[in-house]
Enzyme design. Structure first.
Site, short mmCIF file in Angstrom:
data_model
loop_
_atom_site.label_atom_id
_atom_site.label_comp_id
_atom_site.label_asym_id
_atom_site.label_seq_id
_atom_site.Cartn_x
_atom_site.Cartn_y
_atom_site.Cartn_z
N LYS A 105 -8.53 -10.08 -5.02
CA LYS A 105 -8.25 -9.91 -3.58
C LYS A 105 -6.93 -10.60 -3.22
O LYS A 105 -6.06 -10.02 -2.54
CB LYS A 105 -9.38 -10.51 -2.76
CG LYS A 105 -9.13 -10.50 -1.26
CD LYS A 105 -9.00 -9.10 -0.71
CE LYS A 105 -8.56 -9.11 0.73
NZ LYS A 105 -8.36 -7.73 1.24
N ARG A 145 10.24 4.90 -10.68
CA ARG A 145 9.42 3.67 -10.80
C ARG A 145 9.82 2.59 -9.79
O ARG A 145 9.58 1.41 -10.00
CB ARG A 145 9.53 3.14 -12.24
CG ARG A 145 8.74 3.98 -13.24
CD ARG A 145 8.92 3.54 -14.67
NE ARG A 145 10.32 3.63 -15.12
CZ ARG A 145 10.92 4.78 -15.43
NH1 ARG A 145 10.27 5.93 -15.29
NH2 ARG A 145 12.18 4.80 -15.82
N CYS A 191 -4.08 -11.54 7.11
CA CYS A 191 -4.33 -11.33 5.67
C CYS A 191 -3.07 -11.61 4.85
O CYS A 191 -2.97 -12.60 4.16
CB CYS A 191 -4.77 -9.90 5.43
SG CYS A 191 -6.05 -9.41 6.55
N1 SAJ Z 1 4.88 -4.86 6.76
C1 SAJ Z 1 6.26 -4.79 6.60
N2 SAJ Z 1 6.78 -3.85 5.76
C2 SAJ Z 1 5.99 -2.98 5.06
C3 SAJ Z 1 4.59 -3.08 5.23
C4 SAJ Z 1 4.05 -4.01 6.09
O1 SAJ Z 1 7.02 -5.55 7.21
O2 SAJ Z 1 6.53 -2.14 4.34
C5 SAJ Z 1 4.31 -5.87 7.66
C6 SAJ Z 1 3.47 -5.29 8.78
O3 SAJ Z 1 4.27 -4.98 9.90
C7 SAJ Z 1 2.52 -6.45 9.08
C8 SAJ Z 1 2.33 -7.08 7.72
O4 SAJ Z 1 3.41 -6.66 6.90
O5 SAJ Z 1 3.13 -7.40 9.93
C9 SAJ Z 1 1.01 -6.72 7.05
O6 SAJ Z 1 0.78 -5.34 7.28
P1 SAJ Z 1 -0.07 -4.48 6.19
O7 SAJ Z 1 -0.32 -3.16 6.74
O8 SAJ Z 1 0.61 -4.56 4.90
O9 SAJ Z 1 -1.39 -5.34 5.97
P2 SAJ Z 1 -2.77 -5.58 6.75
O10 SAJ Z 1 -2.83 -7.05 6.91
O11 SAJ Z 1 -3.00 -4.75 7.94
O12 SAJ Z 1 -3.79 -5.08 5.61
C10 SAJ Z 1 -3.69 -5.65 4.32
C11 SAJ Z 1 -3.97 -4.55 3.31
N3 SAJ Z 1 -3.70 -5.03 1.98
C12 SAJ Z 1 -2.84 -4.33 1.21
O13 SAJ Z 1 -2.26 -3.33 1.63
C13 SAJ Z 1 -2.65 -4.83 -0.18
C14 SAJ Z 1 -5.43 -4.17 3.40
O14 SAJ Z 1 -5.76 -3.26 2.35
C15 SAJ Z 1 -6.30 -5.40 3.27
O15 SAJ Z 1 -7.67 -5.09 3.31
C16 SAJ Z 1 -5.97 -6.34 4.41
O16 SAJ Z 1 -4.59 -6.74 4.23
C17 SAJ Z 1 -6.88 -7.53 4.35
O17 SAJ Z 1 -7.82 -7.53 5.19
O18 SAJ Z 1 -6.76 -8.32 3.43
#
Ligand code: SAJ
Length: 426
Positions: free
Chosen positions: A205, A245, A259
């Site tokens: 996780k 890749r 998270c």
């Molecule tokens: N973000 C960026 N650039 C990106 C992607 C995201 O700046 O390319 C930012 C978003 O704006 C946000 C943060 O990162 O502020 C996190 O956003 P996210 O969509 O990546 O993550 P969460 O917290 O909504 O969900 C994540 C997910 N984990 C992964 O994608 C590996 C989700 O699957 C998990 O279940 C969740 O964390 C959790 O509960 O752990």
């Protein structure tokens, strides 16, 4: 193993959908939350969480007669702990909710029960924190009762679909514990269920979210390099990602949510001598709001007497969650730098007290010198340009999430995009 009745402890973003999903699958569920207000809201048909489809799912669960809510657990065949694991200001894991939730089970734990921790936790939490608390009952984990760890990996905004479809890892302190966990979650999980030990499941996780945080950090660092070298980072990423890749993520104003911005710190706390890249990535992402403020200052020349209309405060698009939001950190930095900031967050119509939020977009935009877009809400992608021109004197926009089209430039706005490499005149 058959589960007729379970307790789900913690009715937040994960616990409530999970409890409802089990109830809708025919399992009797006691949803437990120490917050009496949450229990009352749910019992009266209300909902304290914004998640597409959840209201319907919770209503179905109640009308099926399988879901009950309470402030304390009851005897059951299985107990699922889905409570928050935030961090303290010093970035150390705050395990108080996990401890108190585990303690709350003790009066009801019986031989043959299964206990599953879902909360994202530092490695070895199940074995070294949860197991000893449960064994205060005199029952022995792995013999008298079964104990496992199974994290959720759903994306807020797509929780109900992903709860069913995503692969799920279940770690057991014994193989039988893991197998029993599989029997439990098979009630609604259609995705693959992988069995392992508890510490491997805990580490998986953290690895998932840490991997994402590090990859967002490199995208953010690329945005700063592109700015320095006069390159449009969005064009460069688009071309680089044509490589079979390479998959560079999107730069932005920083990383929020409870998270991705939290979980990597669990590795840093557990092994600071080893988690050096992980710690640095966290610091890069946490410094992105400062980069945004620097861009705004270059555009305006100075913040003194300047009014900034901030669009979006939540941690990511189309959610109402503001936890660890980089947008909020950016607003605080702007105000400390002397700017006057008015914000509009469509998912917080009643405002967010620590921030000067406006009830609607027009009031946030009125009199602004700069429009600063910090969250890529769908609503902001479809703004009526002519209307914006009519209600706001601002003709300069800093778009930190690259959502605006060329229409805005054609309509007479000067649009700067984070990392677009424009050598900006002050
Ligand atoms: N973000 C960026 N650039 C990106 C992607 C995201 O700046 O390319 C930012 C978003 O704006 C946000 C943060 O990162 O502020 C996190 O956003 P996210 O969509 O990546 O993550 P969460 O917290 O909504 O969900 C994540 C997910 N984990 C992964 O994608 C590996 C989700 O699957 C998990 O279940 C969740 O964390 C959790 O509960 O752990």
């Amino acid at each position: 193993m058959k589960f007729n009745k379970i307790c789900v402890i913690g009715l937040g973003y994960i616990g409530l959908p999970t409890a409802s999903m089990f109830a809708a699958s025919g399992v009797k569920v006691v949803g437990v939350d120490v917050n009496q207000e949450i229990v009352n809201t749910l019992a009266n048909g209300g909902l304290h969480i914004h998640e597409p489809g959840l209201k319907n799912m919770v209503d179905q669960a109640f009308s099926s007669g399988n879901l009950f809510v309470s402030v304390h657990p009851e005897e059951a065949d299985a107990f699922i702990i889905a409570v928050p694991t935030p961090f303290y200001d010093n970035k150390k894991a705050d395990m108080r909710f996990v401890k108190s939730a585990t303690e709350s089970i003790l009066p009801y734990l019986r031989k043959g029960n299964l206990v599953v921790l879902e909360s994202t936790s530092p490695p070895q939490t199940t074995n070294e924190l949860v197991k000893p608390i449960l064994e205060k009952t005199g029952l022995i984990a792995g013999n008298d009762f079964l104990l496992g760890y199974s994290p959720e990996r759903v994306l807020p905004g797509q929780i109900l679909r992903e709860l069913v479809e995503n692969a799920r890892v279940i770690g057991g302190i014994t193989p039988l514990s893991a197998e029993s966990g599989r029997d439990l979650y098979r009630a609604f999980v259609k995705g693959e269920i992988i069995l392992t030990d508890t510490t491997t499941a805990e580490m998986v996780k953290l690895m998932e979210n840490t991997y994402r945080d590090v990859n967002i950090a490199i995208a953010n660092e690329f945005s700063r390099l592109a700015d320095r070298f006069g390159v449009n980072v969005w064009d460069a990423i688009g071309i680089a990602n044509l490589h079979p890749r390479v998959k560079i993520l999107n730069p932005g104003p920083g990383v929020g949510g409870h998270c991705i911005s939290v979980d990597p710190w669990f590795f840093v706390e557990a092994a600071p001598d080893l988690a050096q890249l992980i710690a640095m990535a966290r610091r890069v992402n946490d410094a992105q709001p400062e980069f945004v403020v620097g861009l705004a200052e270059r555009i305006l020349g100075s913040f003194s007497g300047k009014k900034i209309a901030v669009l979006g405060l939540s941690y990511k698009p189309d959610v109402d969650d503001l936890r660890e939001s980089p947008a909020i950190e950016t607003v605080h930095l702007l105000e400390r730098s002397g700017a006057k900031v008015k914000s509009y967050e469509p998912y917080k119509p009643n405002g967010y007290p620590p921030i000067n939020t406006q009830p609607n977009l027009d009031l946030a935009l009125a009199g602004a010198d700069l429009i600063l877009i910090l969250v890529g809400h769908a609503q902001f992608k479809n703004l009526d340009i002519e209307h914006i021109k009519s209600i706001s004197s601002a003709r300069i926009i800093l778009d930190t999430v690259n959502i605006l089209t060329a229409e805005w430039e054609n309509a007479g706005f000067t649009v700067y995009t984070l990392g677009d490499g424009q050598q900006w005149a002050n």
